[in-house]
Design an enzyme around this catalytic site. Structure first.
Site, PDB file in Angstrom:
ATOM      1  N   CYS A  43       0.820  -1.213   0.000  1.00 31.81           N
ATOM      2  CA  CYS A  43       0.000   0.000   0.000  1.00 31.81           C
ATOM      3  C   CYS A  43       0.860   1.271   0.000  1.00 31.81           C
ATOM      4  CB  CYS A  43      -0.987  -0.025   1.162  1.00 31.81           C
ATOM      5  SG  CYS A  43      -2.382   1.112   0.913  1.00 31.81           S
ATOM      6  N   LYS A  45     -12.361   7.186  -1.616  1.00 29.89           N
ATOM      7  CA  LYS A  45     -11.445   6.167  -1.128  1.00 29.89           C
ATOM      8  C   LYS A  45     -11.676   4.842  -1.852  1.00 29.89           C
ATOM      9  CE  LYS A  45      -9.808   4.000   3.146  1.00 29.89           C
ATOM     10  NZ  LYS A  45      -9.992   3.879   4.618  1.00 29.89           N
ATOM     11  N   SER A  76      -7.557  -0.528   0.483  1.00 29.34           N
ATOM     12  CA  SER A  76      -7.999   0.514   1.405  1.00 29.34           C
ATOM     13  C   SER A  76      -7.024   1.683   1.280  1.00 29.34           C
ATOM     14  CB  SER A  76      -8.027  -0.026   2.840  1.00 29.34           C
ATOM     15  OG  SER A  76      -8.416   0.980   3.750  1.00 29.34           O
ATOM     16  N   HIS A 122      -4.132  -4.830   0.051  1.00 31.46           N
ATOM     17  CA  HIS A 122      -3.834  -5.335   1.395  1.00 31.46           C
ATOM     18  C   HIS A 122      -4.227  -6.808   1.508  1.00 31.46           C
ATOM     19  CE1 HIS A 122      -2.584  -1.809   3.762  1.00 31.46           C
ATOM     20  NE2 HIS A 122      -3.463  -1.111   3.079  1.00 31.46           N
ATOM     21  N   GLU A 162      -2.960  -8.959   3.220  1.00 32.70           N
ATOM     22  CA  GLU A 162      -2.745  -9.419   4.597  1.00 32.70           C
ATOM     23  C   GLU A 162      -3.940  -9.127   5.508  1.00 32.70           C
ATOM     24  OE1 GLU A 162      -1.716  -5.084   5.000  1.00 32.70           O
ATOM     25  OE2 GLU A 162      -1.689  -6.609   3.432  1.00 32.70           O
ATOM     26  N   ARG A 178     -14.562   3.088  12.043  1.00 33.77           N
ATOM     27  CA  ARG A 178     -13.699   4.158  12.565  1.00 33.77           C
ATOM     28  C   ARG A 178     -13.912   5.452  11.791  1.00 33.77           C
ATOM     29  NH1 ARG A 178      -7.978   3.333  10.461  1.00 33.77           N
ATOM     30  NH2 ARG A 178      -9.125   4.148   8.657  1.00 33.77           N
TER      31      ARG A 178
END
Length: 295
Positions: A141, A162, A190, A231, A233, A245
């Site tokens: 990222c 986003k 992300s 991502h 992971e 969040r």
């Protein structure tokens, strides 16, 4: 672990391009040791990132020694100093060592210009260290975008919305790191920025491996490094926690795409691909390429 067969058997040439195979002569003379892997963890909640990466690395049958690295010029407040002092090192602690592999995580600083990131100078020093003393590095990222900027001058392009969710990616170039994957795979993304494909193609050293219609280029590489803009992971709940969040912070954010089903439950659809990519990277880019004597 590799399949060991004679080099002159007809299947050897074919299998060498598809799976982890080793000829009998090499196997008989091979010395085996643990791989030394360095992880530069730039994430604010470091324990979460540790768990994500170690769970993927642990799936390999290879024995691995892990060294965690953090920046010294900037220390975040989301991880206790006790944890950092006990488990992390700085560049000065490792600068005379060589490593078989390294992973550089993302960081929540995409909207900043690179030069305005508080640890940018130190980060550049770390990148140069990785290039000199590591056999293969996986950048993830923001870590990938920043490395492409440092090494190739490729600037990121901030997006209006986003890029968040599980994106279907198409394999556009065969590569050992994508061995045993389907032509189309799912990768979590992300991020607020991307790298323009036209800019990438100006550099012959860079090869695009995975693309998404909605997320753009997701994975590319050069001779020694992988640049993963997604991502893989991420665990099942990571995007959900990020989304909640952002809502709590009253950001204008859309739901992660292809992530929740009609009932609002999470669809865990990328773990097999993530395991395969990390295993292939360790087997082909690291284990088969690194020297036995790191010195």
């Amino acid at each position: 672990m590799p399949v060991i067969i004679p080099k002159d058997i007809p299947a050897f040439k074919k299998l060498q391009k598809e799976v982890f195979v080793m000829d009998t002569k090499r196997a008989n003379t091979q010395d085996i040791r643990a791989l030394e892997i360095l992880i530069l963890n730039l994430m604010p909640i470091k324990i979460q990132a540790e768990n994500q990466l170690l769970s993927l690395l642990a799936n390999s049958p290879l024995q691995i020694n892990i060294t965690f690295l953090s920046t010294q010029s900037y220390v975040g407040k989301n991880t206790s100093s006790l944890h950092l002092d006990k488990f992390y090192k700085g560049l000065n602690d490792v600068k005379t060592r060589n490593f078989d592999a390294a992973i550089v995580t993302g960081a929540p600083v995409e909207l900043l210009e690179y030069e305005k990131v508080k640890y940018w100078k130190e980060f550049r020093d770390i990148l140069d260290f990785l290039k000199r003393r590591v056999t293969s590095t996986m950048y993830i990222c923001w870590g990938a975008m920043a490395a492409l900027y440092h090494f190739y001058g490729l600037n990121k392009r901030v997006q209006k919305d986003k890029i968040s969710g599980i994106y279907k990616c198409k394999i556009v170039k065969d590569d050992l790191v994508l061995t045993n994957l389907d032509d189309k795979i799912f990768i979590p993304n992300s991020r607020y920025a991307s790298i323009d494909e036209k800019d990438i193609k100006k550099h012959k050293e860079l090869k695009i491996l995975l693309k998404s219609k909605k997320a753009g280029v997701v994975l590319l590489r050069d001779e020694k490094s992988l640049f993963m803009l997604g991502h893989p992971e991420y665990t099942k709940n990571t995007l959900d926690l990020e989304y909640k969040r952002d809502l709590k912070a009253k950001l204008k954010i859309k739901k992660p795409i292809n992530y929740y089903d009609k009932r609002g439950k999470i669809k865990y659809s990328w773990r097999c691909e993530a395991n395969c990519i990390f295993s292939n990277w360790l087997n082909y880019e690291v284990y088969q390429a690194t020297p036995f004597k790191l010195s």
